[in-house]
Design a protein around this motif. Sequence first.
Motif, PDB file in Angstrom:
ATOM      1  N   ASP A 172       0.847  -1.193   0.000  1.00 17.38           N
ATOM      2  CA  ASP A 172       0.000   0.000   0.000  1.00 17.38           C
ATOM      3  C   ASP A 172       0.883   1.244   0.000  1.00 17.38           C
ATOM      4  O   ASP A 172       1.829   1.336   0.783  1.00 17.38           O
ATOM      5  CB  ASP A 172      -0.873   0.041   1.255  1.00 17.38           C
ATOM      6  CG  ASP A 172      -2.065  -0.884   1.167  1.00 17.38           C
ATOM      7  OD1 ASP A 172      -3.065  -0.485   0.567  1.00 17.38           O
ATOM      8  OD2 ASP A 172      -1.981  -2.003   1.697  1.00 17.38           O
ATOM      9  N   ILE A 173       0.561   2.192  -0.854  1.00 19.42           N
ATOM     10  CA  ILE A 173       1.265   3.476  -0.880  1.00 19.42           C
ATOM     11  C   ILE A 173       0.255   4.555  -0.504  1.00 19.42           C
ATOM     12  O   ILE A 173      -0.794   4.676  -1.143  1.00 19.42           O
ATOM     13  CB  ILE A 173       1.848   3.779  -2.276  1.00 19.42           C
ATOM     14  CG1 ILE A 173       2.711   2.611  -2.771  1.00 19.42           C
ATOM     15  CG2 ILE A 173       2.652   5.073  -2.235  1.00 19.42           C
ATOM     16  CD1 ILE A 173       3.926   2.317  -1.935  1.00 19.42           C
ATOM     17  N   PRO A 174       0.536   5.346   0.533  1.00 18.63           N
ATOM     18  CA  PRO A 174      -0.447   6.354   0.971  1.00 18.63           C
ATOM     19  C   PRO A 174      -0.530   7.541   0.019  1.00 18.63           C
ATOM     20  O   PRO A 174       0.379   7.786  -0.786  1.00 18.63           O
ATOM     21  CB  PRO A 174       0.112   6.787   2.332  1.00 18.63           C
ATOM     22  CG  PRO A 174       1.593   6.570   2.220  1.00 18.63           C
ATOM     23  CD  PRO A 174       1.756   5.351   1.360  1.00 18.63           C
ATOM     24  N   LEU A 175      -1.628   8.255   0.109  1.00 20.52           N
ATOM     25  CA  LEU A 175      -1.778   9.535  -0.588  1.00 20.52           C
ATOM     26  C   LEU A 175      -1.170  10.592   0.317  1.00 20.52           C
ATOM     27  O   LEU A 175      -1.785  11.022   1.293  1.00 20.52           O
ATOM     28  CB  LEU A 175      -3.257   9.825  -0.854  1.00 20.52           C
ATOM     29  CG  LEU A 175      -3.597  11.153  -1.529  1.00 20.52           C
ATOM     30  CD1 LEU A 175      -2.983  11.236  -2.917  1.00 20.52           C
ATOM     31  CD2 LEU A 175      -5.105  11.345  -1.606  1.00 20.52           C
ATOM     32  N   HIS A 176       0.069  10.991  -0.006  1.00 26.51           N
ATOM     33  CA  HIS A 176       0.812  11.862   0.916  1.00 26.51           C
ATOM     34  C   HIS A 176       1.443  13.026   0.162  1.00 26.51           C
ATOM     35  O   HIS A 176       1.966  12.862  -0.950  1.00 26.51           O
ATOM     36  CB  HIS A 176       1.896  11.056   1.629  1.00 26.51           C
ATOM     37  CG  HIS A 176       2.385  11.691   2.894  1.00 26.51           C
ATOM     38  ND1 HIS A 176       3.272  12.756   2.905  1.00 26.51           N
ATOM     39  CD2 HIS A 176       2.112  11.426   4.202  1.00 26.51           C
ATOM     40  CE1 HIS A 176       3.519  13.111   4.155  1.00 26.51           C
ATOM     41  NE2 HIS A 176       2.837  12.311   4.958  1.00 26.51           N
ATOM     42  N   LEU A 177       1.398  14.189   0.799  1.00 30.31           N
ATOM     43  CA  LEU A 177       1.951  15.401   0.199  1.00 30.31           C
ATOM     44  C   LEU A 177       3.439  15.254  -0.101  1.00 30.31           C
ATOM     45  O   LEU A 177       3.936  15.763  -1.116  1.00 30.31           O
ATOM     46  CB  LEU A 177       1.719  16.592   1.142  1.00 30.31           C
ATOM     47  CG  LEU A 177       2.118  17.978   0.615  1.00 30.31           C
ATOM     48  CD1 LEU A 177       1.278  18.348  -0.601  1.00 30.31           C
ATOM     49  CD2 LEU A 177       1.959  19.028   1.715  1.00 30.31           C
ATOM     50  N   ASN A 178       4.150  14.534   0.737  1.00 23.32           N
ATOM     51  CA  ASN A 178       5.588  14.362   0.572  1.00 23.32           C
ATOM     52  C   ASN A 178       5.919  13.671  -0.752  1.00 23.32           C
ATOM     53  O   ASN A 178       6.886  14.025  -1.435  1.00 23.32           O
ATOM     54  CB  ASN A 178       6.144  13.546   1.743  1.00 23.32           C
ATOM     55  CG  ASN A 178       7.665  13.609   1.814  1.00 23.32           C
ATOM     56  OD1 ASN A 178       8.290  14.561   1.340  1.00 23.32           O
ATOM     57  ND2 ASN A 178       8.266  12.592   2.412  1.00 23.32           N
TER      58      ASN A 178
END
Length: 315
Positions: A269-275
């Motif tokens: 799983d890859i998060p939805l992240h600003l970074n």
Amino acid sequence: NESLSKLRIRYKDSLINKSLILTGFKTLQSGRTSGAGERALQERQRQHMARGLPKQKPIAGVKEVIVVASGKGGVGKSTTAVNLALGLMANDQSKSVGLLDADVYGPSIPKLMNLKGNPELTDKNLMRPLVNFGIPCMSMGFLVEEVAPIVWRGLMVMSAIEKLIRQVDWGNLDYLVIDMPPGTGDVQLSITQNIPVAGAVIVSTPQDIALLDARRGAEMFRKVNVPVLGLVQNMSVFQCPKCSHQTHIFGSDGAKELAQTLGVEMLGDIPLHLNIRETSDKGQPVVVSSPDSPEAEAYRRVAAAVVRRLAEHPR
């Protein structure tokens, strides 16, 4: 006029006879293709089609080819391909990894890898990949202006893909990661039929509409006998940077459920992240720019799962 009318009648009669013959042949054929006969017919068709396919030829110096694909655009496939390549090398510094951008119409690798310029030529008239972060890269984006549209028909695209694969001095690579264009079209077929592919990684968001196309992509690779290593669920969850509340913007566990349906592994799983977005836009992928972050760790786990799955499916 009378002779002309007779000719017209004969022509119509011949068309009717041909139609009756074809209808009878189809009926006869359908009656014969039941059970074992149908399987035999399918096997003959498969052998006939195989004779017309190009013979697969390995890429010089490349041990294993990994394709990263998606059924549709906008799911983070290119970002995943870049961070997968960097993750493979981060997990094992002894491994050499290359990156090929096969998305001729919308090349993203130059931006993501912060690379510009035209490839130089070797003495053998091969293109030298541009290198950053220790990853040799090749893309159509290096050969055209940054904002120039690629307005080509299929044959021109196939020719470009052949050059990007065969006329590049890749050196010696343990892994070549290919960022495929979205969909299941000519480029996908050309690559899988011309070079031996060790496995495919399918990228999707948990959203139902993306999962439908992801399934089509997985089924396509199965039809061309490419092992599906597993699915990556991208943009799986958004965590508020202020209150840490988690929101599943695109739904939850959709890719996991699809993986179970297809009988393939969930690679991560890859998060939805600003970074991830900020580092990608700057051409500083998160795996190298923020190696200690949870986002970089998520990509490294995916890379480790890919290596394990490759060991289970030796080509």
